[in-house]
Design an enzyme around this catalytic site. Structure first.
Site, PDB file in Angstrom:
ATOM      1  N   LYS A 187     -53.114  27.746 -22.952  1.00 17.03           N
ATOM      2  CA  LYS A 187     -53.816  28.142 -24.169  1.00 17.03           C
ATOM      3  C   LYS A 187     -55.099  27.315 -24.203  1.00 17.03           C
ATOM      4  O   LYS A 187     -55.408  26.628 -25.184  1.00 17.03           O
ATOM      5  CB  LYS A 187     -52.892  27.882 -25.379  1.00 17.03           C
ATOM      6  CG  LYS A 187     -53.335  28.517 -26.674  1.00 17.03           C
ATOM      7  CD  LYS A 187     -53.254  30.022 -26.696  1.00 17.03           C
ATOM      8  CE  LYS A 187     -53.853  30.549 -27.989  1.00 17.03           C
ATOM      9  NZ  LYS A 187     -54.262  31.953 -27.932  1.00 17.03           N
ATOM     10  N   ASP A 220     -50.499  34.035 -25.061  1.00 15.61           N
ATOM     11  CA  ASP A 220     -50.260  35.195 -25.930  1.00 15.61           C
ATOM     12  C   ASP A 220     -50.479  36.492 -25.151  1.00 15.61           C
ATOM     13  O   ASP A 220     -49.707  37.450 -25.264  1.00 15.61           O
ATOM     14  CB  ASP A 220     -51.122  35.143 -27.201  1.00 15.61           C
ATOM     15  CG  ASP A 220     -52.516  34.609 -26.966  1.00 15.61           C
ATOM     16  OD1 ASP A 220     -52.819  34.157 -25.839  1.00 15.61           O
ATOM     17  OD2 ASP A 220     -53.334  34.647 -27.902  1.00 15.61           O
ATOM     18  N   ASP A 244     -40.541  27.537 -21.944  1.00 17.45           N
ATOM     19  CA  ASP A 244     -39.290  27.659 -22.697  1.00 17.45           C
ATOM     20  C   ASP A 244     -39.301  28.968 -23.499  1.00 17.45           C
ATOM     21  O   ASP A 244     -38.359  29.763 -23.465  1.00 17.45           O
ATOM     22  CB  ASP A 244     -39.179  26.450 -23.639  1.00 17.45           C
ATOM     23  CG  ASP A 244     -37.810  26.342 -24.285  1.00 17.45           C
ATOM     24  OD1 ASP A 244     -36.938  27.164 -23.993  1.00 17.45           O
ATOM     25  OD2 ASP A 244     -37.624  25.418 -25.105  1.00 17.45           O
TER      26      ASP A 244
END
Ligand SMILES: NC(=O)c1ccc[n+]([C@@H]2O[C@H](COP(=O)([O-])OP(=O)(O)OC[C@H]3O[C@@H](n4cnc5c(N)ncnc54)[C@H](O)[C@@H]3O)[C@@H](O)[C@H]2O)c1
Length: 348
Positions: A187, A220, A244
């Site tokens: 990110k 995302d 995870d």
């Protein structure tokens, strides 16, 4: 001879490990594998009775005396802060420096996938998750707790050494399994400091692997594309927390958490193998948990121990049972945990 430490843990960890152990004992008979098992009763029960989660000396013992660890799951509502779970599983991952969490995502039958029009060959990728750093080092603090001015910080740690070694591991994994594409996900658009380190490391290491096509996705976007175009992915490398989360999404593509296997790996050292799922207390002890994730995990462990024929045979036995509908309810069958274990044994 290979020595295996077995830690069933809590809840359905105990139910599913019982089945994978039956499979491994059969592997001993069929393949003369000479696996020796030592079971450890570490989990909530022991913690509540004796106050001990991970006994002193555990790391040294595993490093010296064992070739691999087969783990079930930990988590029990009687320990509300799940302290014992962190002290056992996170401590083993960190203490044994098991830096690569390898989670293969494979669809064995189209009917297991919740997406329309997906073929089995469309879902076949592996997530390589960094396992010893990131958000899970639990660094941070709290200030003015319980007041209107409360402040909490949770700090992520990313080291050059840690990022380099997981990215190298992912490239090497791709080469070993004949994969041609590696996607790094982060990110970095908003988490600039860690993102910059991951970006530079990925680009610098990629130069040494010209045969692997590389790509990058923000986490995302990865979630979106994993659902829309799962066949675009072969190997994905990402940090501890994103790995995870994204592997629960990935597990949904292969039939749910009951089907997902994983290894916590440190090359050339004792490594720990566990199904991706948790201890699922409501299902525990009721003969309904799906043992296939644990059995596939045992197959990963066999491969790590270089018992490749045994690993393929166990995996093929699970695939055959899935195709014949010999499964638990979570993936559409009617069998119990033990009966699925027996169906897999019958294929061996
Ligand atoms: N590695 C681990 O030991 C691990 C991982 C995740 C969660 N946990 C712990 O497990 C406990 C329960 O957590 P959770 O409910 O969020 O996660 P969970 O994985 O136990 O369950 C999530 C959902 O998946 C289903 N499910 C999971 N495994 C299944 C199986 N083998 N067969 C059929 N259905 C299955 C459950 O019934 C539930 O609906 C918590 O204490 C949590 O901290 C442990």
């Amino acid at each position: 001879m290979k020595r295996i430490a077995v830690i069933p843990g809590d809840g359905i960890g105990i139910d599913v490990t019982r089945e994978s152990m039956r499979v491994l004992r059969r592997v001993n008979d069929v393949f003369s594998a000479r696996l020796e098992f030592v079971e450890f009763d570490w989990g909530a029960e022991k913690y509540l009775k004796e106050g001990i989660a991970l006994p002193p000396g555990a790391f040294e013992m595993f490093r010296k005396d064992f070739d691999a660890i087969l783990f079930g799951a930990v988590g029990d509502p009687r320990v509300p802060d799940q302290r014992h779970a962190a002290e056992i599983l996170l401590a083993l991952r960190f203490g044994l420096d098991l830096y690569a969490n390898v989670r293969p995502v494979r669809l064995f039958d189209e009917k297991l996938c919740p997406l329309k029009g997906v073929r089995v060959e469309d879902v076949n990728f592996t997530v390589v998750r960094e396992n010893t750093e990131g958000a899970y080092v639990n660094s941070g603090g709290v200030f003015k707790k319980g007041t209107d001015d409360e402040v909490a910080t949770q700090v992520e740690i990313h080291t050059r050494k840690g990022v380099d070694r997981i990215i190298e591991y992912a490239f090497e994994y791709a080469l070993r399994y004949g994969k041609t594409k590696l996607c790094m996900s982060d990110k970095s658009n908003v988490m600039g400091y860690a993102g910059d380190l991951w970006q530079r490391s990925f680009k610098e290491i990629a130069v040494h692997y010209p045969e692997i096509e590389t790509s990058h996705l923000y986490i995302d976007a990865l979630c979106l594309l994993m659902v829309r175009q799962p066949k675009d992915f072969q190997v994905i490398v990402t940090n501890n927390m994103f790995g995870d989360i994204v592997t629960d999404l990935a597990a949904a593509l292969q039939g749910g958490l009951g089907m997902a296997a994983s290894g916590n790996i440190r090359p050339d050292a004792v490594s720990l193998f566990e199904p991706v799922h948790g201890s699922s207390p409501p299902l525990a002890g009721k003969n309904i948990a799906n043992p296939m994730g644990s059995i596939l995990t045992a197959a990963m462990m066999l491969e790590h121990l270089e018992l490749n024929d045994a690993a393929r045979t166990v995996e093929n036995a699970v695939i055959a049972c899935v195709k014949e509908g010999k499964t638990t309810q979570d993936i559409g069958g009617t069998l119990g945990t033990r009966e699925v274990g027996e169906a897999v044994l019958a294929k061996l």
